[in-house]
Design a protein around this motif. Structure first.
Motif, PDB file in Angstrom:
ATOM      1  N   VAL A 170       4.521   9.429   8.829  1.00  0.00           N
ATOM      2  CA  VAL A 170       3.233   8.741   8.764  1.00  0.00           C
ATOM      3  C   VAL A 170       2.715   8.945   7.355  1.00  0.00           C
ATOM      4  O   VAL A 170       2.552  10.078   6.904  1.00  0.00           O
ATOM      5  CB  VAL A 170       2.235   9.296   9.794  1.00  0.00           C
ATOM      6  CG1 VAL A 170       0.931   8.508   9.733  1.00  0.00           C
ATOM      7  CG2 VAL A 170       2.826   9.259  11.193  1.00  0.00           C
ATOM      8  N   ILE A 171       2.479   7.852   6.645  1.00  0.00           N
ATOM      9  CA  ILE A 171       2.150   7.905   5.223  1.00  0.00           C
ATOM     10  C   ILE A 171       0.836   7.168   4.968  1.00  0.00           C
ATOM     11  O   ILE A 171       0.607   6.073   5.495  1.00  0.00           O
ATOM     12  CB  ILE A 171       3.273   7.271   4.383  1.00  0.00           C
ATOM     13  CG1 ILE A 171       4.576   8.067   4.561  1.00  0.00           C
ATOM     14  CG2 ILE A 171       2.891   7.187   2.918  1.00  0.00           C
ATOM     15  CD1 ILE A 171       5.773   7.417   3.913  1.00  0.00           C
ATOM     16  N   THR A 172      -0.004   7.754   4.152  1.00  0.00           N
ATOM     17  CA  THR A 172      -1.241   7.101   3.727  1.00  0.00           C
ATOM     18  C   THR A 172      -1.012   6.478   2.351  1.00  0.00           C
ATOM     19  O   THR A 172      -0.811   7.198   1.367  1.00  0.00           O
ATOM     20  CB  THR A 172      -2.394   8.109   3.646  1.00  0.00           C
ATOM     21  OG1 THR A 172      -2.567   8.726   4.920  1.00  0.00           O
ATOM     22  CG2 THR A 172      -3.685   7.415   3.235  1.00  0.00           C
ATOM     23  N   PRO A 173      -0.998   5.157   2.249  1.00  0.00           N
ATOM     24  CA  PRO A 173      -0.735   4.505   0.961  1.00  0.00           C
ATOM     25  C   PRO A 173      -1.950   4.548   0.046  1.00  0.00           C
ATOM     26  O   PRO A 173      -3.055   4.895   0.468  1.00  0.00           O
ATOM     27  CB  PRO A 173      -0.397   3.068   1.360  1.00  0.00           C
ATOM     28  CG  PRO A 173      -1.195   2.846   2.603  1.00  0.00           C
ATOM     29  CD  PRO A 173      -1.208   4.174   3.328  1.00  0.00           C
ATOM     30  N   SER A 174      -1.741   4.170  -1.191  1.00  0.00           N
ATOM     31  CA  SER A 174      -2.841   4.097  -2.152  1.00  0.00           C
ATOM     32  C   SER A 174      -3.822   3.002  -1.740  1.00  0.00           C
ATOM     33  O   SER A 174      -3.511   2.139  -0.914  1.00  0.00           O
ATOM     34  CB  SER A 174      -2.299   3.810  -3.550  1.00  0.00           C
ATOM     35  OG  SER A 174      -1.617   2.561  -3.574  1.00  0.00           O
ATOM     36  N   SER A 175      -5.009   3.021  -2.323  1.00  0.00           N
ATOM     37  CA  SER A 175      -6.062   2.090  -1.912  1.00  0.00           C
ATOM     38  C   SER A 175      -5.687   0.637  -2.150  1.00  0.00           C
ATOM     39  O   SER A 175      -6.022  -0.242  -1.346  1.00  0.00           O
ATOM     40  CB  SER A 175      -7.363   2.417  -2.648  1.00  0.00           C
ATOM     41  OG  SER A 175      -7.181   2.350  -4.057  1.00  0.00           O
TER      42      SER A 175
END
Length: 262
Positions: free
Chosen positions: A230-235
């Motif tokens: 589970v990855i949080t990408p850049s804005s």
């Protein structure tokens, strides 16, 4: 810690989570949560998850887990206070000893880092649930979402929208099963499922209630089977995903709840 059953530890974590976010778990719901089968790699007898027995890949019947409320109270890990369940210091010690970092349990927002979901981890669905809690009443984009996962979605997360694909060969049957589940499982009406045949629907992600985006390495049906992340990408990347999938959601067709035929 092998001598604490997975569903006992999962219940301890859930009691703690609900209390920390201002929604203590009613005592009467402790066993309901503990005995809810998580959507692991299994084929269910019923057309939707969470009800009755399940049949594993080896054909053996796997029964619903045992109740835990009386046990947790008896060993002093949880107490009943004004009708709700509360973790005791001893219960929190068990969580920490079983691999939960103390600073992570106390953090206001412990899910900022990316995480790998290892199928060998008995708490893999606990980790996934914790991440999805961050999204609030958001949107799950999962082309291969199955009815088996609906009860878990309703009871363990606040997600209230699901976007699936209608391009796969089995998608029509999957939609029919989801329609029955929406009309049958408790609080099924709280979730809206839509489907689209748009070929651009292929990534899995969660778009949070406040617009934050998390990318899922596999369908929720695949968690527990394969190593994923589970990855949080850049804005800037989040904005692209958010715009794309909110547009697909707006154009998608609703899966209408359908009662099971007698």
């Amino acid at each position: 810690m092998d001598y604490v059953p997975d569903h006992v530890l999962r219940t301890l974590w859930y009691i703690d989570l609900m209390a920390r976010y201002g929604n203590p778990l009613p005592w009467g719901d402790v066993d309901r949560y503990a005995q809810q089968a998580v959507p692991r790699d299994a084929h269910r007898k019923s057309p939707f998850g969470g009800l009755g027995e399940i049949i594993g890949r080896d054909g053996m019947v796997i029964h619903r887990p045992d109740p835990v409320a009386a046990y947790l109270k008896g060993v002093g890990w949880v107490l009943e206070d004004s009708g709700v369940a509360k973790l005791t210091p001893a219960g929190r010690t068990v969580l920490v000893a079983c691999g939960e970092a103390a600073d992570e349990l106390a953090a206001e927002d412990p899910e900022v880092a990316d995480v790998a979901l290892d199928p060998q981890d008995p708490l893999v669905y606990v980790q996934l649930t914790r991440r999805l809690q961050k999204a609030g009443a958001g949107l799950l984009v999962d082309a291969y979402f199955k009815a088996d996962s609906l009860v878990w979605l309703i009871e363990s997360t606040n997600l209230r929208r699901v976007l699936i694909s209608s391009r796969q060969p089995r998608s029509e049957r999957d939609r029919q099963t989801i329609a029955v589940a929406l009309a049958t499982v408790p609080n099924g009406s709280d979730v809206e499922v839509r489907h689209t045949a748009d070929p651009s629907l292929h990534d899995r992600c969660v778009i949070g209630e406040k617009g934050d985006v998390q990318l899922l390495g596999s369908s929720v049906n695949g968690v527990g089977k394969h190593l994923t992340a589970v990855i949080t990408p850049s804005s800037d990347i989040s904005q692209v995903y958010r715009k794309k999938y909110e547009a697909l959601w707006g154009d998608a067709a609703k899966v209408e709840p359908r009662p099971m035929q007698a």
